[in-house]
Design an enzyme around this catalytic site. Structure first.
Site, mmCIF file in Angstrom:
data_model
loop_
_atom_site.group_PDB
_atom_site.id
_atom_site.type_symbol
_atom_site.label_atom_id
_atom_site.label_comp_id
_atom_site.label_asym_id
_atom_site.label_seq_id
_atom_site.Cartn_x
_atom_site.Cartn_y
_atom_site.Cartn_z
ATOM 1 N N ASN B 95 0.931 -1.196 0.128
ATOM 2 C CA ASN B 95 -0.060 0.077 0.063
ATOM 3 C C ASN B 95 0.908 1.324 0.060
ATOM 4 O O ASN B 95 0.780 2.322 -0.657
ATOM 5 C CB ASN B 95 -1.008 -0.023 1.136
ATOM 6 C CG ASN B 95 -1.733 -1.060 1.213
ATOM 7 O OD1 ASN B 95 -2.158 -1.856 0.162
ATOM 8 N ND2 ASN B 95 -2.618 -1.383 2.229
ATOM 9 N N HIS B 141 -15.500 36.255 -31.728
ATOM 10 C CA HIS B 141 -16.353 35.679 -32.395
ATOM 11 C C HIS B 141 -16.073 35.119 -33.810
ATOM 12 O O HIS B 141 -16.893 34.834 -34.532
ATOM 13 C CB HIS B 141 -17.865 36.303 -32.600
ATOM 14 C CG HIS B 141 -18.315 37.308 -31.142
ATOM 15 N ND1 HIS B 141 -19.214 36.723 -30.535
ATOM 16 C CD2 HIS B 141 -17.984 38.381 -30.803
ATOM 17 C CE1 HIS B 141 -19.368 37.365 -29.533
ATOM 18 N NE2 HIS B 141 -18.614 38.795 -29.596
ATOM 19 N N SER B 262 -2.518 13.810 -50.438
ATOM 20 C CA SER B 262 -3.359 13.185 -51.096
ATOM 21 C C SER B 262 -2.586 12.779 -52.398
ATOM 22 O O SER B 262 -2.238 13.581 -52.989
ATOM 23 C CB SER B 262 -4.823 13.748 -51.271
ATOM 24 O OG SER B 262 -5.317 13.270 -52.478
ATOM 25 N N LYS B 268 -3.420 19.669 -51.737
ATOM 26 C CA LYS B 268 -4.178 19.318 -50.470
ATOM 27 C C LYS B 268 -3.186 18.749 -49.430
ATOM 28 O O LYS B 268 -2.533 17.957 -49.646
ATOM 29 C CB LYS B 268 -5.185 18.162 -50.640
ATOM 30 C CG LYS B 268 -6.086 18.121 -49.670
ATOM 31 C CD LYS B 268 -7.418 17.305 -50.277
ATOM 32 C CE LYS B 268 -8.671 17.481 -49.115
ATOM 33 N NZ LYS B 268 -8.555 16.241 -48.098
ATOM 34 N N GLU B 275 -5.080 18.016 -36.029
ATOM 35 C CA GLU B 275 -6.314 17.550 -35.720
ATOM 36 C C GLU B 275 -6.152 16.468 -34.430
ATOM 37 O O GLU B 275 -7.042 16.349 -33.530
ATOM 38 C CB GLU B 275 -6.831 16.739 -36.790
ATOM 39 C CG GLU B 275 -7.319 17.677 -38.068
ATOM 40 C CD GLU B 275 -7.662 16.930 -39.397
ATOM 41 O OE1 GLU B 275 -6.731 16.569 -39.908
ATOM 42 O OE2 GLU B 275 -8.887 16.939 -39.773
#
Lengths: 445, 445, 445, 445
Positions: B95, B141, B262, B268, B275
C-alpha cells in the site's frame, strides 16, 4: 426567442457589486489620466455609488431586455447622469469588463471558502481531540485490518482538507491578475494606466497580453478542479458517515438535526445530509467537465461561448459552499460510540500484525513471522476465540519465541500504543498531528 | 479469469525503476536502524541493483501470475539472494510502496514535461520573433475585429503555456511528500526512520498520517487537472492551425512533414497532426473524469480501486507527452503567409475602432464617435470600398473633427503602432512580451 | 516523431478480420458490377483470404510505418498479387472503410456482450432461486427499513441487467447500416452497388448520405452510453458485495477464488474483484466523456480526430467484457449466510410498517397508524426488546384495535408473506419474477 | 441550514402538475379497491383538483419549510379537506411517488422534444430544398476535397436529427413503466391495483420489482445520453455556421435577428446564437457526467442522493429545449451565398477525383489514374490556373486516354451530376433524400 436565448442577466446579476467596483476604479483612472475630465469621473463615480445603494435597497432590479449585468448598470447610469455616463465605456469593452468582474467575484468567494474550510477543519479537530484515545478498526478494502485511533482516522481527512486549504491559497495567487485594459482584444491607443486600476482593486499583476486577457478562463477551470478535489474528499467522508451510522457498523449516532426520521420508525435515522453531500459531488464534477468541454478547441480571442462559464461556476460555488457549511456544523455534533468502536477493534484478530511485529523484533524474518501468526489466527478462529485467548503453551507450540509479554501487544489499545513511526496511529503521533493542524490553522490563509 | 482480471503488471511494470529505487532506500534505512543487519541490507541492495541491470538488459521480464511489479521484483530478489530477500518486506506493505513508486514516477515525468513545455514555448517564441511586425486580423466571435500583430496572437499562447509551466512547478511541490512508513495503513512499532528514506530519495517532507498516506491520490488528480488545462490550451492552438491552413483562411502553410497529402490532389495538405492534438484532448479529459469517478465516495484507507489510477495516469502522460513533442517540433516549422495576413487585415473595416479613437482623442464622447464611425463604415460598405478610400470631404460631412491625419490611422500597421496600453498589440508591447517570456524561460523550473 | 504520433496500427490492428471481410465483399461487388474484371476480383479475394490465414497463423505482423490496419493489409495484398491489388481501392476510401470496419467489429462485440450479459443474469438467477425464501433487511438510505427476500434484492439487479440486454438489442439495430460507398465523402460516379455489399455482410440498411456515412460516430457514443449505464449497474452491485462481505454486515462469504487473503490474517478476505469492478466503471465513464469531447464542434465530414474513437471504444469494450466475465463467474459462487441475514432482519423494528398496515386494515387512517406504531417502537426501544416482545396489553394501551393476530405479522417471514402487490417482496411475486426473467432469457437476443 | 440544504421544492416544484395527476389516479384506485371509501377518494380528488386550479391561478405558492413538492401538496390538501387528506399516503411513499412524477414529467418533455426536433428538421429541409442545386466544396480535414451540393451537406444533419428522433421514440418506450405501488421499497400488503393506475396515467407496463422501482434512474441517464448526442450534433452544426459566417468563408449571411452587431462596425455580425448553442453542449455533457457520478456505487434501494437527479435533468432539458427552439427558427432564416459557394468549389482542383474516375472508367487502374491526375494538378498549380484550363494536348501528354469530353467532368456542377452511388451528392440522390426525410417526418413519432 433570441433575446431570451442570449440574455445572461438572469444569472450574471450576482456580479453587480463587482461590476460597479470595477467601473469606479476604471472611471477614476480615466479621470486621473485626463481621458475624461475629473468632473466627469466624479459624476460617474457618484452615479455608480447611488446605483449600488439603490440595488442594495431593492430599488433597482435588472431587466432582461438589457441582456447582461453590464448593460443594466450602464443604462441605469445614463438614466441618472445623462450622456456623460456613456464615457465610462471609453477604453473598455464588455470583454475585459466581464473578465474583471468574474475575477473580483471569485476572489471574494475564495475568501469565503477559506473561512468555511477552516471551520470544517476546526469541527474535525474537535472530534479528533475528543477521540484521541478511542480505538477502532482500521480498514483496508473495507475489511478490518489493524486497530487505529478514531482521531487518526478523522485526522486523515484533516490533512486532506489542509491540502485543500493550501491549494486554495495558490488559487488566490493565480487569480491575482487584472485583465482590464485589454479592451475588446487588442488594447487601446488611449493613455490608460491599468496599474492604477490594479492598485485600487488590490491586484498585484496586470495582464501581459490583451488577447489572452479576454479569452483566458484558466482561473475558472482551476477553481473547478480545486472544487472537484474538495468535493471528492467530502464524498469520501460522507460515505463513511453513511456507513458508520448503519445499524451494522453502529459507530455513530447522527444528531437529530442532521438526519431525517420516519414517522413510523422512531429509531430510524436517515443520513440525508451526508447522502446529499456525497451526491452533490456529482454537480461539481459535472461543472468541471462542462467548463473543459466549453473551452475545448475554442479559437482566440473572445467568443460568446465564454458566457457559459458563469452558470457552471456559480452552480459549483453554491453547491460546494452549502456542503461545507452543513458539514462544518454536523462534524462536531456527531456522537461516536466508543464502546462499539472498541468492540469492533477487539474482534477479528486485527492485532495479528502486532503479533508478527513482536516475533520480528525477536529476530524472526518477517515472512516467517507472518506464517506463524497465520497459524495462530487459524487456531483461534477454529476454536472460536480471540487471539489473546490462545494460551502461551499453544503459542509456544507454534514458535518458541513467544513469551508472556506478547499478551501486552494483543489489545487494540496496546496495538496503537506500540506504534512508533512518524504519522502512525499512536497516541503520541495523533497528539502531534493535532498540534500540527492547529498550528497550521493559525497561519494566515 | 480472476488472476487476469486483477493483475496489474501488464501496465504497472513501467514503475520498475522506481520500485527498485524505493526498495534500495528502504533496505538501507532498515540496515542503518538495525531492523535488519547491515549485511542483510547490503545483500538486498546488491540483489536489487542486479535485477535493475538485468531488466535493463532485457534479461528479466515480468510474469503476469506474479500480479504486479512489486511481487515480480520481490520474487526475483528471493530467487537470487534467498529468504533474506523476504526481509525487504519488513515495515512496508504494497500500500505504501505503490504510493511511493507512483510519486517517484510522476516526479520524473514532471521533469520531462518541464523540458517539453520549455521546448514548446521556445518554438512559439521563434515564430513570434519572426512575425513581430506582421499584422493580421484579430478576431472576436471568429469575426475580424481589429488588426493585431501575429506575434501578439501567438504570444497569447505563450502566456497560457507559461501558466502551465508555473502550475507545473506547484505540482512538483505538492508531489514532494514521502508516503513510505505508513505500512498497510497504521504505521509500525519498528524503529523505522522515514526521514532517512526521504532524504535519500530527495523528498523534503514525510507524510503526516499513515491512513492518508496510503489512500491519498490527490497528486494524481492534480496532475490530471493540470494536464487537462494544458490539453485544452493545445486544442485551442490546434484548432487555429486547422483554421489557418484552410484554403479559406490561407494564413499558413503546413510543413510537409506535419501534414498528410493526397495522391490525387498534390495541393491538398491535411493538418492531421493538429487534428490529432485537438482530438487527444478528449483522452486527457476522459482520464480526469475517470480518476474523479474512481475516487468518489471511497472510504478509507487503501481500497483495490486505487489500482485503477495507473492506467488513467499513464494514458494521460503518454498522450500529452506525444502532443507536446509534436507541437514543439511543428510550431517553429510553420510557414505563415504575411501577405495573406496583411491583406485580410486590410479588408473589412477593422480599423474602425482606430477611427473612433481618433475622434475621441479630439474630444468627441465615445458613444458618439462610435455612431459617426458606424456611418462612415456604412458609406464605404455601400460604395464597395475600404474605409481609407473615403475622401476627407466625405468624412467631414459626417463629423467636422476629421482632418488629413486620420488616414495615418487607418492601415493595420498604423493601427497596431498607435496602441499604447500595457499588453496591447503594439510592436513595443510585443517586444516587451518577447523579452519577458524569454526571461521567464531562463528561470529555474 | 510525426509517423509515431499519427500511426494507429498499434491499436487498430484488432480490426484486421473486419477489414478483410469488408474488402472481400467490396471486391466481389466490384467484380460483379464490371468495375474490375471477375478475374481481378477473384485474385484479390484469394489474396485477402491468404493474408487472413497468414495473420491467424502468426506469419504476418503489422508494421507501424504503414500507419494503419488498412494500409498494412493493402500493402500485403499488393506484395502478393501485384498491382492488381491496388484496384481494391476503387470506389472506396479509408474514410468509409474504417467506418465499416468499426461497425463490423462492434457488431461482433455486441454478440459477445449478449452472451456475457445472459451468463451474468443466469448466475444471478441461480442465487436468487437458492434464496427465494431468505429474508434480509431491505434498505433505504442504507438504513434497515423493511424485511425483503434476498432473492427480491438480487432480482432488482436482474431487471437492471434485462434492461441492459434490451438496450443492447436496440444498439444492434442502430448499428445495422452499411457506410461503404460513401468513398471519401461524396459518393462516386462508378456503378457500385452497396446493397450487394450490405447483403453479403449482413447489413439491412445502406447509409443514406455519404457525408454522414464518413463522419457519423453516433454508434460509438451510443455504445459508450450503454456501457456506462451497465458499468453503473455493476458498480452498484459491486458496492453491495463489498458491503455485505464486511465483518459488520457479514451477509456474505466471498469464495476464495474471488478474494485475496493476507498471509498474516487468514480470516481476512479482501473483495478485490468487486472493488476492481466498481473502480473500472471509471474507465468506461471516462471513455464516454472522451468520445463526446472529441466529437464536440467537429465540422463535416471526415476529420482525423475521428481516429481517436478507437482507443476509447476498445478500452471500454475490454474493460467491460472483463468485468462481466468475472462477475458472471463470481455471482453463482457467492456464499450468503441466511442466518445472519435473518438475524439482521429481526432486529431493529423493521416490521413496524407491517404493524401500521395491520392497523390500517382495521380502519385506522394511515397517518394515525404511523403515530401509534411510532409509540410502540419507542416503548420497545426503551425496554431494549424487539417489537414482537411487547405484550398485547401494552399494545392495546396504545390502540384498542390490536389483537392477538398482530404477532403473526411481526416476523420478517410473515412480513414478506403478507405482501400482495405486484413487484413486491412476497415469495409469490419473487417466484413470478424468476419465471419472467427466465422466460425473458429464452427470448432471441 | 439543514432545512435549506435538504429542501428540494425550490427546484422540484415544476413537478406539481404530475404530482397531482399521479395522486388523483392513486386516490381513485384506493377508492375502487376499497382501501379507502369511495367518498374519501372523491374528496381527495376534488381537493387535488382545486389545488391545481389555485396553483395555476397563482393563489398557492410552495413553502421551503415543507421540503418538497409532495409535502407541499399534501399539506395543502389536509388544510383543505382535513385529516382524510392523510389517507392519500396509504400504500405509497415519497420514494415511488417521486419516481412516478419524474416519469410523467419527462414523458411530457419528450413530446415537446419530438415537436421541436421535427421543427428543426423542417427548417433544415426548407434550406436544403432551396439549395438542392447549389454546389459547394465538400470538406475533409476542413480542406476542400470534392464538390458537393449544399443540400447534401445540410441533409447530413438531417439524418443525424432523424436518428435523434428515432432514439427519442425508443426513450419513450423505455420510460413507459409505472413505478407506483413499490411503496417505500418492498411493496405492500394492501390490495392495491397498480394496473388501474397505469391505465389511467397511460402507462403500458408496471414495474416488476419494487426495489428496482424506487432506485432505478436509468431513464434519467438514458435521457441525458440522448440529449448529449443531440447536443453534440447541434454543436457540429453550430460550429459550421460560425465558420461559414466568417469573412474568410463568407458562405453565409446571418439574419440580423440571430446575430449581434457592433455599434462601430455595422458590417460585423457576431454569430452569438450559434456560439451559445455550441457552448451549451457543455452543460448537457456536464449533466450526464453528473448523473453517472451520482449513481456510481450507490447501494439499493432509495438513497437521498437520488434527489440530485432533478437539478441535472431539469438543467439539461431547459438548455436543450432553448437550443432547439432557436436553431429551428434560425435555420430557415439563414441566407446562403450561392455564388461564393460555387466560386469556392471551382478553385483548388477539387474535381481532381472526377478526372481520376474519368480515367478509371476508361480502364486505367485506380492507383495509376491517381498518379496521372496528381501530375495534372501539379502542372496546373505551377501555371497558376484551374484544372480545366489545361489544354487537351497538355492532358494527353500525361495520358493518352484523355479526350475532349473530360472537360464536361471538371466543373463542380458536372462533378455532382456525375455521381451515381446511393447516398452520393448527386441532384437525384439529394432529391431522394429530401423525399425520404419528408416522408419520415410524416410518420407518427
Amino acid at each position: 426567442v433570441v433575446e431570451q436565448f442570449t440574455e445572461s442577466v438572469s444569472f450574471d446579476w450576482r456580479l453587480w457589486p463587482y461590476d460597479i467596483q470595477g467601473s469606479i476604479a476604471h472611471a477614476r483612472m480615466l479621470g486621473r489620466q485626463g481621458i475624461i475630465t475629473r468632473e466627469e469621473a466624479r459624476k460617474i463615480i457618484q452615479g455608480l455609488k447611488e446605483i449600488a445603494r439603490d440595488i442594495r435597497a431593492g430599488r433597482l432590479a435588472p431587466r432582461a431586455e438589457l441582456e447582461d449585468v453590464h448593460m443594466n448598470i450602464e443604462a441605469a447610469l445614463v438614466e441618472r447622469i445623462g450622456p456623460v455616463g456613456g464615457k465610462l465605456h471609453t477604453a473598455r469593452s464588455r470583454n475585459d469588463q466581464v473578465a474583471l468582474d468574474l475575477r473580483l467575484y471569485l476572489r471574494d468567494e475564495l475568501e469565503g471558502f477559506t473561512a468555511l474550510l477552516k471551520g470544517l477543519l476546526q469541527g474535525l479537530l474537535q472530534q479528533a481531540q475528543m477521540h484521541r484515545h478511542t480505538p477502532m478498526p482500521g480498514y483496508t478494502h473495507l475489511q478490518r485490518a489493524q486497530p487505529v485511533l478514531l482521531a487518526h482516522h478523522l485526522l486523515a481527512y484533516g490533512w486532506m482538507f489542509l491540502r485543500d486549504l493550501e491549494r486554495l491559497r495558490l488559487l488566490k495567487e493565480r487569480l491575482d491578475v487584472l485583465p482590464l485594459g485589454a479592451c475588446a482584444l487588442a488594447g487601446t491607443s488611449l493613455p490608460i494606466e491599468p496599474r492604477q486600476v490594479a492598485q485600487e482593486l488590490g491586484f498585484s499583476r496586470v495582464s501581459e497580453n490583451s488577447m489572452d486577457a479576454v479569452s483566458d478562463r484558466d482561473f475558472v477551470v482551476e477553481f473547478l478542479c480545486w472544487a472537484s478535489i474538495l468535493a471528492m474528499h467530502l464524498s469520501r467522508l460522507a460515505e463513511e458517515l453513511v456507513l458508520w451510522s448503519t445499524q451494522e457498523f453502529g459507530f455513530l449516532e447522527l444528531p437529530d438535526a442532521f438526519a431525517t426520521g420516519s414517522s413510523i420508525m422512531p429509531q430510524k435515522k436517515n443520513p440525508d445530509v451526508a447522502e446529499l453531500v456525497r451526491a452533490r459531488t456529482a454537480r461539481v464534477y459535472g461543472a468541471l467537465m462542462g467548463a473543459l468541454t466549453m473551452l475545448k478547441a475554442l479559437p482566440l480571442s473572445y467568443n460568446r461561448d465564454l458566457q457559459e462559464d458563469k452558470p457552471l461556476l456559480f452552480d459549483a460555488v453554491d453547491t460546494l459552499k452549502a456542503s461545507l457549511q452543513v458539514m462544518a456544523q454536523m462534524l462536531p455534533a456527531l456522537k461516536f460510540r466508543p464502546e462499539r468502536l472498541l468492540q469492533a477493534a477487539q474482534e477479528d484478530y486485527s492485532t495479528a500484525t502486532d503479533m508478527a511485529e513482536y516475533l520480528a523484533e525477536r529476530g524472526l524474518p518477517f515472512r516467517e513471522a507472518h506464517k506463524v501468526v497465520g497459524q495462530a489466527v487459524l487456531k483461534a478462529l477454529r476454536a472460536g476465540k480471540p487471539l489473546q485467548a490462545l494460551t502461551l503453551k499453544e503459542l509456544k507450540a507454534l514458535c518458541p519465541l513467544f513469551e508472556q509479554d506478547v499478551y501486552q501487544r494483543l489489545s487494540p489499545q496496546a496495538s496503537v500504543r506500540a506504534k512508533r513511526s512518524r504519522g502512525s496511529s499512536s497516541p503520541q503521533e495523533v497528539a502531534r498531528q493535532l498540534r500540527a493542524l492547529r498550528q497550521a490553522l493559525r497561519r494566515k490563509w
